[in-house]
Structure formats: structure tokens, C-alpha cells
Enzyme design. Sequence first.
Site, PDB file in Angstrom:
ATOM      1  N   HIS A 120       0.821  -1.225   0.000  1.00 52.71           N
ATOM      2  CA  HIS A 120       0.000   0.000   0.000  1.00 52.71           C
ATOM      3  C   HIS A 120       0.856   1.277   0.000  1.00 52.71           C
ATOM      4  CE1 HIS A 120      -3.799  -2.187   0.710  1.00 52.71           C
ATOM      5  NE2 HIS A 120      -3.075  -2.969   1.471  1.00 52.71           N
TER       6      HIS A 120
ATOM      7  N   ASN B 280     -10.462  -3.292   1.793  1.00 44.81           N
ATOM      8  CA  ASN B 280     -10.028  -3.252   0.389  1.00 44.81           C
ATOM      9  C   ASN B 280     -11.242  -2.981  -0.483  1.00 44.81           C
ATOM     10  OD1 ASN B 280      -7.218  -3.804   0.500  1.00 44.81           O
ATOM     11  ND2 ASN B 280      -7.622  -5.981   0.785  1.00 44.81           N
TER      12      ASN B 280
ATOM     13  N   TYR C 126       0.162  -4.734  11.349  1.00 43.35           N
ATOM     14  CA  TYR C 126      -0.002  -3.313  10.977  1.00 43.35           C
ATOM     15  C   TYR C 126       0.685  -2.376  11.972  1.00 43.35           C
ATOM     16  CZ  TYR C 126      -2.935  -4.127   6.905  1.00 43.35           C
ATOM     17  OH  TYR C 126      -3.382  -4.500   5.673  1.00 43.35           O
TER      18      TYR C 126
END
Length: 504
Positions: free
Chosen positions: A57, A130, A340
Site C-alpha cells: 500500500h 479493500n 499493521y
Amino acid sequence: MQEKKKKVFTGNFGVPVHDDQNTMTAGSPGPALLQDVHLVEKLAHFDRERIPERVVHAKGAGAGGFFEVTDDVTEYTKAKFLSELGKRTEVFARFSTVGGEKGSSDAERDPRGFAVKFYTEEGNYDFVGNNTPVFFIRDPLKFPDFIHTQKRDPATNLKNQDMFWDFLSLTAESIHQVTILFSDRGTPKSYRYMNGYSGHTFMWYNERGECFWVKIHFQTEQGIQNFTREEARRMCGEDPDHATGDLYKAIARGEYPAWRVYIQVMTPEEVEKYRFDSFDVTKVWPHGDAPLKPVGRMVLDRNPENYFAEVEQAAFSPGNLVPGMAPSPDKMLQGRIFSYPDAHRHRLGPNYHLLPVNSAKGVKVSNYQRDGFMRCDGNAGSHPNYYPNTFDGPNPYPEPAYPALKVSGKTRRYRYSHPNDDFAQPRELYGRVMSEESRSRLIGNIVDHLGRAKQRIQLRQTALFYRVDPDYGSRVARGLSLDLEEVRGLAEMTQEERVKKTSQ
Ligand code: NDP
């Protein structure tokens, strides 16, 4: 008339800068002097302008706005930001491609990231989804390998179709997402024209502690619009930043993009006897089984003033949930909940939560974490830095975090064994949902890409398409000039036999 006061140019510590055009030297032309602290500071800071690129990303665009509750969902969650009709919460959204580097093209065939930070009065809630409702794999142990195959060949530094398709054809559960990725939805016209999906199932629970399993959908009010393969390819050359520009310019014109937010809901009893594994991120919940229930509306009406400060430094995590929401046992979600924040600590440092775009706005953050690189608030001053204490430090919330989930079994690396079929949902998509025109573009997109892989990999992957639908597999086989009998034979084998037969 009063003269406008000129802004003073200073160094980073506030001392005036007298000259920003001529380096201090001993005589002319030089040599330069180390005592020119302005030159040293300016070059040294410039040398450190780039922070590590996100490993996935990396290329993205973002905007601020608000979320407004349109429908009552207090039956399902006690989250305060969802507690009243008309209630508004500030948000910041970031959209992205996944595999490409920071300078790559917005029009590449790739899933798109769809992340939204809600600054609620109970702390930040991050929706980290997404533009596709499913994912390629269902176990986080496979994630680094999967991403390597979408990036560059370790020897040539080129994109490599053998890596790409070798992995996917060895990973049969990817077939649903592969079918969506190679459909028109793999090349959205811009970020405004796509939906966002949680993919994962989450637990929501209400004031009474009753829990529900929930999937979240953001549906674009602009309508779904996609590029064909040819249009996307042209855009990659003509304007690689077109989606970034489209979002920015639309907001600057006052055409604020908006999305309707819905949930699908199942009770624990329904999930227990459901024909699909409700926590498998390679599957959707068909609308017929769990209809969309409206929740609210998101509007993006504010462009960032500074891209780096807001978009590049924005850090989202699917583990950032507020009371009324909790994780599910989906293993991919569990892996992301670790990965993350870990990536953010690497990229932005341990105090990334203090950056303005990431910091909680609706609530005062209060705990016993201290110090670390770039601690840029008061570091909690003289307050106690340990718990428990008798010096009026913060105390844990008196209620349990979320309803307990009953689990049982022995620790082991369990091979996935749910009887659900990886081919049933892509079969629905290919055979029932897609029009004949969509199907033929899908086949064309696959043939164009898979055609650049080795033939034994083409055969293995085409057998998976055949398992979805003989029409699907036959058309890909024809496009690639493969022997249809061989494809059919491979499709009838088990995955182990197929892999053995198509290995070198
Ligand atoms: P429905 O028959 O109720 O509706 C089909 C859905 O497919 C549409 O609502 C749309 O989702 C989505 N869709 C349409 N064209 C495409 C495309 N080219 N690529 C991907 N998705 C597309 O669907 P079901 O719920 O019965 O599911 C049938 C299949 O549709 C699933 O197996 C799945 O592949 C796909 N799908 C299902 C979704 C779900 O959450 N149930 C979501 C998206 C796709 P949307 O309204 O979200 O745009």
C-alpha cells in the site's frame, strides 16, 4: 497604511537565517566551512526526508471528512459514535494500490486499499479494508510469500509472471480473489468509483452484551466505474497519478465523494450452522443469506493541506476498535492485528500515535507508556509512570473489554479442513453475476497476463479456472493455446496430484 510584517526565516531552533543563497566559505569560491550550521542542518535534514516506504500500500491518496449515522444499529453495537441518528464523527480516509512502489501507477491491476480512521469519543476506530470483499489467502503465515510474488524478481528486479502465477496456482483458495482481480474491478477508474469491504468478519456487541458477527460494506454513491485493460494501460503511461489527482481535484471543486455504509449481520447461532466458514476471508456472505443493513454515510470534503503530514504519516490498524466492536477468530485478521502496528513502529517510530493524523481527537490518551524516539508531547509530565499507584494515575475501565468467546482444542498447526468449497463462490460470480461482456474481458485480462508465465504454470492455473466453471477454464485454455484435454485431466486431479504433475 500599515506595512505587512515580513515572516522571519529561521533555522530549526528559531535563530534567524541571514543568507539562504550563499554557503559560508573561506575566501571565494571556497572551501566551505563546517561552521555554516545552516548549510549543515539544511542538507542533513534533506538527506533524511524519506521515511521507509510501506512494504504494501505504498502509493496512496487521502482526504478528510465525516461519517454520519443514518440508521439505528444500537441493537448490534454500543459504539457511541453509532448511538444516535444524525450523529457525525470526523474521519480521515486513505486509498491505495497494494503491490506497487510509491512512484508506481494508480491504474495498475491490483486490489485497492480502503482505510478510514474514525476519531470517536471512545478513541480511534480504524476500518482497514479493500475494494474487494475477499482476499487471496486465509492464513497470515502465507502473507510475506504472497506479497513477494506480487513484487519484483530478486535477481532481475523485474515483475515476474512466473512468481505471480506459480504461487497463486499452488494456493487454490486464491481463485475467488483472482477472478475479481482480473475482472473489471481490478482496474477501478479512480478511488471515487469503488466500494470498500471489511472482508473480515468482526464481532459487534450491544449494551446488553449480546454479540453479533458483522461484515462492513462501503458502497460508492458515485457508482462503480472501471477501466478496461487497454484504458488502464494507456492511463499508466499518460497520467500515472490520475486517481490521486481525481480525488484531490473533485474535492477542490466541491464535488465531495460519498459512500453509503452497510453491515451484514449474523447471530452466533447462524454462524455455527452456516454452510460456509464465516471467518474465512476468501469467502463473502452472499447477500441472500445476510442482506445489507444501512448504517450511515461517509463524505470526504477536505483535502489534506500537506500530503506527507497527513497521508504519508497516516497509520491504520484493524485492531483499533472501540467498545461495541471486537475481533473475530479469522486468522488473517489476527495476523494483521499484529503486523499493521508493527509496520508503523518500524516506519514511523514507537510514538507514531502522537502524530496529529493518528492521534485520538475525541478523548484524552492516558496510560503508563513513556519515552521512545520522537516523544513529541509532554511525555505525561510528572505523572506516575507505573501502575498500580496511589498518585491519581489512570485506572482501567471497570467493564470487561468484550464478550468472551468460547474456544476449545489442542494447540497445533491445523491444516484448513472446513468442508466448504473454494470454487463455489467464484462459480456464482462467473456464471451468474457477470455479463457475457464482463466474462470475455475477464478472459482477455487473464490470457494477457498468464500468457507470460511458463506453460506448466499456465496449465496448473487454468485447471483451477476449469474447476470453477468448465466454460471459464476452456476459454482461458483456448486463449493460451493449451491442450484442453490436458487442462481437463489436471482439473480432475487433487491439488497434490496436480502440483506433482506440473512441477519441473
Ligand atoms: P448478488 O447476486 O446479490 O449480487 C452480486 C454482487 O456481485 C453485486 O451486488 C456486486 O457487489 C458484485 N459484483 C458485480 N460485478 C462484480 C464483479 N465484476 N466483480 C466482483 N463483484 C461484482 O451476490 P451474492 O451476494 O449472492 O454473491 C455472488 C457473488 O458475487 C459472490 O460469490 C462474490 O463473488 C460476488 N460478490 C458478493 C459480495 C457480497 O458481499 N455478497 C460483494 C461483492 C461481490 P456490490 O454490491 O458489493 O458491488
